[in-house]
Design a protein around this motif. Structure first.
Motif, PDB file in Angstrom:
ATOM      1  N   UNK A 118     -47.626 -28.187  53.402  1.00 17.03           N
ATOM      2  CA  UNK A 118     -47.205 -29.676  53.364  1.00 17.03           C
ATOM      3  C   UNK A 118     -46.214 -29.939  52.390  1.00 17.03           C
ATOM      4  N   UNK A 119     -46.284 -29.219  51.194  1.00 14.94           N
ATOM      5  CA  UNK A 119     -45.082 -29.352  50.119  1.00 14.94           C
ATOM      6  C   UNK A 119     -43.821 -28.832  50.762  1.00 14.94           C
ATOM      7  N   UNK A 120     -43.650 -27.968  51.223  1.00 19.59           N
ATOM      8  CA  UNK A 120     -42.677 -27.275  52.247  1.00 19.59           C
ATOM      9  C   UNK A 120     -41.907 -28.202  53.028  1.00 19.59           C
ATOM     10  N   UNK A 121     -42.758 -28.904  53.762  1.00 16.53           N
ATOM     11  CA  UNK A 121     -42.364 -30.139  54.698  1.00 16.53           C
ATOM     12  C   UNK A 121     -41.829 -31.178  53.880  1.00 16.53           C
ATOM     13  N   UNK A 124     -38.310 -30.147  52.489  1.00 15.34           N
ATOM     14  CA  UNK A 124     -37.218 -30.315  53.514  1.00 15.34           C
ATOM     15  C   UNK A 124     -36.958 -31.850  53.803  1.00 15.34           C
ATOM     16  N   UNK A 125     -38.042 -32.588  53.745  1.00 15.91           N
ATOM     17  CA  UNK A 125     -37.833 -34.175  53.862  1.00 15.91           C
ATOM     18  C   UNK A 125     -36.913 -34.645  52.984  1.00 15.91           C
ATOM     19  N   UNK A 126     -37.133 -34.410  51.701  1.00 11.66           N
ATOM     20  CA  UNK A 126     -36.527 -34.742  50.583  1.00 11.66           C
ATOM     21  C   UNK A 126     -35.040 -34.320  50.683  1.00 11.66           C
ATOM     22  N   UNK A 163     -40.033 -37.711  60.167  1.00 15.70           N
ATOM     23  CA  UNK A 163     -40.727 -36.583  61.205  1.00 15.70           C
ATOM     24  C   UNK A 163     -41.302 -35.664  60.487  1.00 15.70           C
ATOM     25  N   UNK A 164     -40.586 -35.303  59.306  1.00 15.63           N
ATOM     26  CA  UNK A 164     -40.977 -33.902  58.580  1.00 15.63           C
ATOM     27  C   UNK A 164     -42.331 -34.609  57.682  1.00 15.63           C
TER      28      UNK A 164
END
Length: 172
Positions: A118-121, A124-126, A163-164
């Motif tokens: 969840x933190x990886x997503x 990526x969103x950031x 979406x992320x």
């Protein structure tokens, strides 16, 4: 007096930008503005691709979810790439300085991938959001066709960020 000197130095840094050469922003570097902007945009998208690849390497369970977004970013690289006219006698200078700083990767050039999916997503969103914002700002100085392309790619990045951070399959 020291505060005035510090303010003058800060102002000088803002005027010189991130060109690394000390030339004022907008100074003629011999490379057309559109070329510099395209080269910088391509590098930014390539760094974002590296982030997707690093995230997938650390979290293989996310690969199916990330694949379509990564493919879109790869398409952005191709779309933004500068294609020189046949009559252009100048050699390719793909390593030229970017017209803007690159917010999509840390200074080391390698993305740190959080251990939790969840933190990886979220990371990526950031990165997508940051790059989208930078491209939106760059629109003001971009020539017509490139401005339209940057606007489109920035909008796509904003959708990727959404979406992320959304839950796939959740009812709205």
């Amino acid at each position: 007096m020291l505060a005035g000197a510090a303010a003058a130095a800060a102002g000088s840094a803002l005027v010189s930008g991130c060109s690394g050469g000390g030339d004022p922003a907008g100074a003629d570097s011999g490379i057309p503005l559109e070329r510099r902007m395209r080269d910088g945009a391509v590098r930014d998208s390539e760094r974002l691709l590296e982030r997707y690849d690093a995230t997938t390497a650390v979290h293989p369970d996310l690969s199916e979810r990330l694949a379509p977004l990564r493919e879109a970013v790869a398409a952005h690289v191709k779309a933004l790439a500068f294609t020189a006219p046949k009559a252009d006698p100048k050699p390719s200078r793909a390593a030229s300085p970017s017209a803007s700083p690159s917010p999509s990767a840390p200074a080391s050039g390698r993305a740190e991938v959080p251990a939790k999916p969840a933190e990886a997503l979220s990371a990526l969103a950031d990165a997508e959001r940051s790059l989208s914002e930078a491209r939106t700002i760059a629109l003001a100085g971009a020539p017509g066709e490139l401005a339209r392309m940057l606007a489109s790619v920035a909008a796509c990045g904003a959708v990727h960020a959404y979406l992320l951070t959304s839950t796939p399959g959740a009812a709205s």
